[in-house]
Design an enzyme around this catalytic site. Structure first.
Site, PDB file in Angstrom:
ATOM      1  N   GLY C  10      31.372  -5.456  15.793  1.00 24.73           N
ATOM      2  CA  GLY C  10      32.067  -5.747  17.002  1.00 24.73           C
ATOM      3  C   GLY C  10      31.278  -6.447  18.067  1.00 24.73           C
ATOM      4  O   GLY C  10      29.976  -6.679  17.920  1.00 24.73           O
ATOM      5  N   ARG C 107      35.225  11.014  26.185  1.00 23.30           N
ATOM      6  CA  ARG C 107      34.797  10.895  27.600  1.00 23.30           C
ATOM      7  C   ARG C 107      35.262  12.093  28.363  1.00 23.30           C
ATOM      8  O   ARG C 107      34.239  12.269  29.326  1.00 23.30           O
ATOM      9  CB  ARG C 107      35.060   9.461  28.203  1.00 23.30           C
ATOM     10  CG  ARG C 107      34.525   8.562  27.859  1.00 23.30           C
ATOM     11  CD  ARG C 107      34.880   7.163  28.619  1.00 23.30           C
ATOM     12  NE  ARG C 107      34.354   6.036  27.844  1.00 23.30           N
ATOM     13  CZ  ARG C 107      35.133   4.721  27.820  1.00 23.30           C
ATOM     14  NH1 ARG C 107      36.398   4.712  28.386  1.00 23.30           N
ATOM     15  NH2 ARG C 107      34.507   3.845  27.220  1.00 23.30           N
ATOM     16  N   CYS C 143      33.937   0.319  30.880  1.00 22.03           N
ATOM     17  CA  CYS C 143      33.112  -0.615  31.214  1.00 22.03           C
ATOM     18  C   CYS C 143      33.545  -1.186  32.868  1.00 22.03           C
ATOM     19  O   CYS C 143      32.457  -1.557  33.634  1.00 22.03           O
ATOM     20  CB  CYS C 143      33.384  -2.057  30.580  1.00 22.03           C
ATOM     21  SG  CYS C 143      35.146  -2.507  30.365  1.00 22.03           S
ATOM     22  N   GLN C 170      39.237  -8.752  34.629  1.00 24.57           N
ATOM     23  CA  GLN C 170      38.336  -8.470  33.433  1.00 24.57           C
ATOM     24  C   GLN C 170      38.251  -9.472  32.549  1.00 24.57           C
ATOM     25  O   GLN C 170      39.147 -10.086  32.081  1.00 24.57           O
ATOM     26  CB  GLN C 170      38.808  -7.155  33.115  1.00 24.57           C
ATOM     27  CG  GLN C 170      38.810  -6.003  33.961  1.00 24.57           C
ATOM     28  CD  GLN C 170      39.157  -4.497  33.361  1.00 24.57           C
ATOM     29  OE1 GLN C 170      39.718  -3.618  34.198  1.00 24.57           O
ATOM     30  NE2 GLN C 170      38.753  -4.508  32.122  1.00 24.57           N
ATOM     31  N   SER C 173      35.661 -10.521  26.713  1.00 20.93           N
ATOM     32  CA  SER C 173      34.825  -9.847  25.682  1.00 20.93           C
ATOM     33  C   SER C 173      35.079  -8.052  25.872  1.00 20.93           C
ATOM     34  O   SER C 173      34.863  -7.670  24.910  1.00 20.93           O
ATOM     35  CB  SER C 173      33.224  -9.776  26.094  1.00 20.93           C
ATOM     36  OG  SER C 173      32.921  -9.619  27.387  1.00 20.93           O
ATOM     37  N   GLU C 196      43.429   1.006  30.852  1.00 20.73           N
ATOM     38  CA  GLU C 196      42.616   0.980  31.689  1.00 20.73           C
ATOM     39  C   GLU C 196      42.803   1.550  33.051  1.00 20.73           C
ATOM     40  O   GLU C 196      41.673   2.094  33.381  1.00 20.73           O
ATOM     41  CB  GLU C 196      42.310  -0.742  31.826  1.00 20.73           C
ATOM     42  CG  GLU C 196      40.975  -1.090  32.291  1.00 20.73           C
ATOM     43  CD  GLU C 196      39.916  -0.976  31.285  1.00 20.73           C
ATOM     44  OE1 GLU C 196      40.294  -0.635  29.993  1.00 20.73           O
ATOM     45  OE2 GLU C 196      38.779  -1.449  31.696  1.00 20.73           O
ATOM     46  N   ARG C 229      43.494  -9.136  32.956  1.00 26.84           N
ATOM     47  CA  ARG C 229      42.551  -9.769  32.336  1.00 26.84           C
ATOM     48  C   ARG C 229      42.661 -11.227  32.497  1.00 26.84           C
ATOM     49  O   ARG C 229      43.701 -11.820  32.780  1.00 26.84           O
ATOM     50  CB  ARG C 229      43.306  -9.904  30.800  1.00 26.84           C
ATOM     51  CG  ARG C 229      42.259 -10.238  29.666  1.00 26.84           C
ATOM     52  CD  ARG C 229      41.105  -9.526  29.398  1.00 26.84           C
ATOM     53  NE  ARG C 229      41.423  -8.156  29.008  1.00 26.84           N
ATOM     54  CZ  ARG C 229      40.605  -7.176  28.418  1.00 26.84           C
ATOM     55  NH1 ARG C 229      39.308  -7.308  29.054  1.00 26.84           N
ATOM     56  NH2 ARG C 229      40.894  -6.170  28.044  1.00 26.84           N
ATOM     57  N   HIS C 236      33.187  -8.244  34.603  1.00 23.48           N
ATOM     58  CA  HIS C 236      34.454  -7.916  35.315  1.00 23.48           C
ATOM     59  C   HIS C 236      34.140  -7.717  36.735  1.00 23.48           C
ATOM     60  O   HIS C 236      33.207  -7.401  37.451  1.00 23.48           O
ATOM     61  CB  HIS C 236      34.368  -6.441  34.884  1.00 23.48           C
ATOM     62  CG  HIS C 236      34.915  -6.319  33.648  1.00 23.48           C
ATOM     63  ND1 HIS C 236      35.235  -7.238  32.598  1.00 23.48           N
ATOM     64  CD2 HIS C 236      35.128  -5.066  32.678  1.00 23.48           C
ATOM     65  CE1 HIS C 236      35.760  -6.800  31.463  1.00 23.48           C
ATOM     66  NE2 HIS C 236      35.577  -5.449  31.552  1.00 23.48           N
ATOM     67  N   ASN C 321      30.221  -6.720  31.686  1.00 24.55           N
ATOM     68  CA  ASN C 321      30.908  -5.592  31.170  1.00 24.55           C
ATOM     69  C   ASN C 321      30.403  -5.333  29.400  1.00 24.55           C
ATOM     70  O   ASN C 321      30.572  -4.232  29.075  1.00 24.55           O
ATOM     71  CB  ASN C 321      32.125  -6.257  30.762  1.00 24.55           C
ATOM     72  CG  ASN C 321      32.474  -7.335  30.141  1.00 24.55           C
ATOM     73  OD1 ASN C 321      31.943  -8.068  30.569  1.00 24.55           O
ATOM     74  ND2 ASN C 321      33.166  -7.460  29.073  1.00 24.55           N
ATOM     75  N   THR C 322      29.713  -6.089  28.782  1.00 22.27           N
ATOM     76  CA  THR C 322      29.192  -5.715  27.616  1.00 22.27           C
ATOM     77  C   THR C 322      27.667  -5.461  27.609  1.00 22.27           C
ATOM     78  O   THR C 322      27.113  -4.724  26.801  1.00 22.27           O
ATOM     79  CB  THR C 322      29.469  -6.954  26.454  1.00 22.27           C
ATOM     80  OG1 THR C 322      28.756  -8.044  26.663  1.00 22.27           O
ATOM     81  CG2 THR C 322      30.813  -7.008  26.264  1.00 22.27           C
TER      82      THR C 322
END
Lengths: 344, 344, 344, 344
Positions: C10, C107, C143, C170, C173, C196, C229, C236, C321-322
């Site tokens: 991914g 989490r 993220c 956001q 990705s 989210e 989005r 983001h 964000n990634t």
């Protein structure tokens, strides 16, 4: 005429539903989609993605699985995925329906007319003589091939066509839903669309072909295609270079394109554009966002007609890929078939 | 070597400033821009638009008006607008500077080499014999022409080139700042870039031309170009069809492209990519967002090498238009000129 | 330390692979992905979507199914889909691995630290006292929550935090691959991201919480979130309004943010940014394309610090964000755990 | 009623021209634009940027400089740039015209009504008692403020409004032409629009204010705004959190919004939407591309009505910024003024 739509939840299926909402001759009575959605009202299962509202009547129709049963509607519009379209469409045709399909499965079948109504309406004669209770399949060409064939047809008639090079910038809706992942096209161009170049090199030859008895003799035109995907919603742009058999002038080409009319215009079919081809003189036209909706999305725009040092002439061709290039084009084929008495 | 940059606040000028930050041979000592900004520190007047930070030393340089004065820097990199570049660059050259320009004004001048360092380094001999105190102009080709010439050069050497058709999808940075209004390109494609097709049809002939005494004999290659603007930040994609003089094979073309090297690689110039051409085998490569940065933006990517029913072969060529296609390419020309002893 | 990556194909998994390529302490030895891809070299099954090339060593690793076996790697980085992450991560932890996960499944588990290394490194003590042969799970926050928590932490320390309103824009990705259909976001904004807002309202309370014996006491901060989005690749943006407990000044806030450092900086962890927070003074900063890559994508950018008539202060927060928000952040958690002797 | 349009070549001016094409009460007789274009037919100087064709009659009108002369048209629609609008609009009003302006120059003038026709039609009384031969100025609010005020008005009436937080994602057409450079917004978000937050914090107070004799008493509502630009063509999205004075329920809010009607609906003004507010129940609605055109672009869409842990309630508000938010809104103000007998 009662009409069924196959593949009703996809991007092209939604366009069919929208276009049939107030149709003067056709009445939408059945919506078929995948097993998963069957049994529920269309309004609940469709992820409606058009700016115009979902027609209330269609929203209430209960979705069915795509099976012909014993007495299918006389007219079936198919927006099925290529992967499943072939046998399903054959089944509907064998059960008696006239199937107008947007899928590619049967396009090159010798007994299936591949029709752009302004260009080769006479190809419908292929299915005119059919036994009682027997349907047939009429194919709508590839979304890019329709625009290309429409723009080339008047040139072929006026000067004869020899060769063409076409490079396309195709919109996202052409890939359906879910289609291209947004991340894949963000700030990007994808210079490949599976199977597209082959279709664009092959289909215009059949569309521009000659009806010879019970078969179509392909036009000898050689086309070379390069196809890309760009991140816009609707509207395929084609950069076309072409060589004519007889010497052409810019004025002659312009007039041939701008004055082009066909049987849909003569018969005043409900979806027929007044002008199938709109010729633009602005140096930067046509553009997808500005011109794709011309004539309710049924006109092909041609611009930048100019000499090509390689083949003779260049032009830019734009068409709305889910209207003229898919649902609108297929509906026009259905209207033409209806007008010619082929819907029984 | 002390270096001045003309047109330092535009998109290409900013790239020059970034690339010169830690250069092993060149030291950025002067930044020139429009009268309006002269007299202020570069960091205050530039609207820095690159993801890498503005180098601190450059930020402190006080911007000057673009006038050569009596003793200009020996090396001048020009990113001036085409509208003003012509006479200003001539003035700097007459005052003694070697001007490497990204502008189009002098590209087709008979005494100005139009150089892609891997392709035609020998064209620099045009300016080798110049009187003391006299400069010269070296031109970097059009951003699309560089990628095209690089991809065609190994094919020309291996098989000879006869004709080519190129359709481009060009990025926004190629239009500079402010450039294209965002609203004009939103959900849109613009099938026209002023003057671009002419450059793309003409410049490769000079780049691939032969040095014949004190002039360049153009290559007889016939190119037909169709250029479009698409809404991506960086990276020009070119869809190229070409005919070779001698019969080619896919393997032979692939090897000619992949193994191509030139003088910048032999001399290990600071900005030279290890591989000037990266050949991709993935069916959907190259793509701007994924491949424009290869070899720090100095490689040209070639993919989808396949037969063309019209001209023989097709391929997709991608290059970073403000790195290899502008500032990086011009800097490589400057490095080559420096290595050949032309910067005095 | 040998490392396994779960969910390696991914978008976040690919980032893990890229970041581990030349890591000074960690060696990538195992790549796990879905059953469908197991048994084939990673280079064949991954659709590599990063601009940096796929590392050659990783390309040759044969993909395995995500099963811990009897002796898993001591460190496991998980980029699994939320749908399957829960039990798989538990299995790896029970088999002895320290699992650092980017998934949301664990989490909010009371025994799982939710860590932003600069903010709450002491939460790692929750897993310090574990029996031999027993692993643990460390969670990387959502993220958007990471950037928000990083920007709020110095303000909490300096002035105390009471309430915050955050509206996000956001990047694509963040939805992974295939993620959002391109047609859905073309010329569009989608004002909804499933789950989210709940995460963004909840996670900062745990991150900013206090370690009280063997549990985390959540911070009483009230957050209201609205998430959208937008059609950009990475980065983001969060529009944040906040109320402090004690009266703050712009200068005080600026200094608290700009001077913020934490344990990763003190320990000079390999992935630690020199500046975890970069404060911008330009009126239109930060912007995703210009600032998401600062400090190799590990810095959070803060700009437009100004009074809010409702809550006291407003600011704009941007994070990659990634990188910081997913793979980079999780890797930094792993490095911190390693430095604290928790990887055994 | 003869009508003149000022600033006719910009994005809002073009919308005025399109909307006036077949208007039942107003006839477009004069088009004014910059000196540079004066004297030429509108069709030659305008860079038409709408998908609907340029009306043929307007195309033939010769553009004039924006000067009132001695007998201006009784109704003047102004789409002038803020920089020049102030004195020019005053001049037209002093010469006798009723000027309905989209510019911000006069919006907060005490004698200028700032009107959303469904919300505060009674504010028009401010200009009812004017001497013969004397005109007046009516102001259309900021494009984002219109949608916000429309969505807040029924809530104010039903429950009273105390505070609101609004974060916007604004479309490119809001910046006019040339507006935002495409390169600046490619793969990017710009978290700043000059002057926008101030307008959005101030204007709703005047629109929702009370007519008290010859002045407007501002509503005490406190608004905090954060505004961003995103790369879409049309449609401003606002993420709104709000606190009511009296306790509200979701059903009560929903009904107040969905049933909201005003004087334009009662009077059946030509541009009045049947439903000024369309309430959406889909979890991811409203979206610009899907919903901006509802009611010919004159409806405001509201969705995602849900509790806010900070202020009580949250919702998403979408409006078409150049139709309801600019030309369409101003035209509706003009129609209201005409219906009330203010155009003389």
């Amino acid at each position: 005429v009662p009409v069924a739509v196959l593949g009703a939840t996809g991007t092209v299926g939604q366009r069919f539903v929208a276009l049939l909402a107030d149709h003067p001759s056709f009445e939408l009575v059945r919506l078929c989609a995948s097993e998963r959605t069957a049994g529920k009202p269309y309004g609940e299962v469709v992820r409606w993605a058009l700016a115009e509202p979902l027609p209330a009547r269609a929203a209430r129709l209960v979705v069915e699985a795509p099976e012909p049963g014993s007495a299918p509607e006389p007219l079936v519009l198919s927006a099925l995925d290529a992967a499943v379209a072939g046998p399903l469409e054959t089944a509907f045709a064998e059960a008696g329906a006239l199937v107008v399909t947007n899928a590619s499965a049967h396009r090159m079948d010798p007994d299936v007319p591949l029709v752009v109504p302004e260009v080769n309406p006479e190809h419908l004669e292929l299915v005119a003589e059919r036994p009682a209770g027997r349907g047939a399949i009429l194919a709508n060409p590839n979304c890019s091939a329709i625009g290309l064939a429409l723009a080339l047809a008047p040139i072929e008639r006026a000067y004869g066509l020899d060769r063409a090079h076409v490079a396309t910038l195709q919109a996202l809706s052409g890939a359906g839903l879910p289609g291209v992942p947004a991340l894949a096209i963000a700030d990007n161009v994808i210079p490949f669309i599976r199977g597209e170049e082959e279709k664009l090199e092959r289909e215009p030859r059949k569309i521009l072909g000659r009806l010879a008895g019970e078969r179509i003799e392909e036009h000898p035109l050689v086309v070379s295609a390069q196809c890309t995907r760009v991140g816009i919603s609707d509207g395929h742009t084609a950069l076309v270079s072409f060589a004519t058999r007889r010497s052409a002038t810019r004025e002659g080409l312009h007039d041939a394109l701008a004055s082009f009319r066909g049987e849909p215009q003569e018969r005043r079919l409900p979806s027929a554009p007044a002008r199938p081809i709109v010729v633009h003189e602005a140096e930067d036209a046509p553009q997808p966002r500005l011109h794709r909706e011309l004539e309710r999305g049924m006109a092909v725009s041609v611009g930048r007609l100019r000499p090509c040092p390689l083949l003779g002439w260049k032009m830019v061709v734009l068409s709305h890929n889910t209207l003229r290039g898919a649902a609108g084009g297929a509906l026009l084929v259905a209207e033409l078939a209806h007008a010619r008495g082929l819907v029984r």
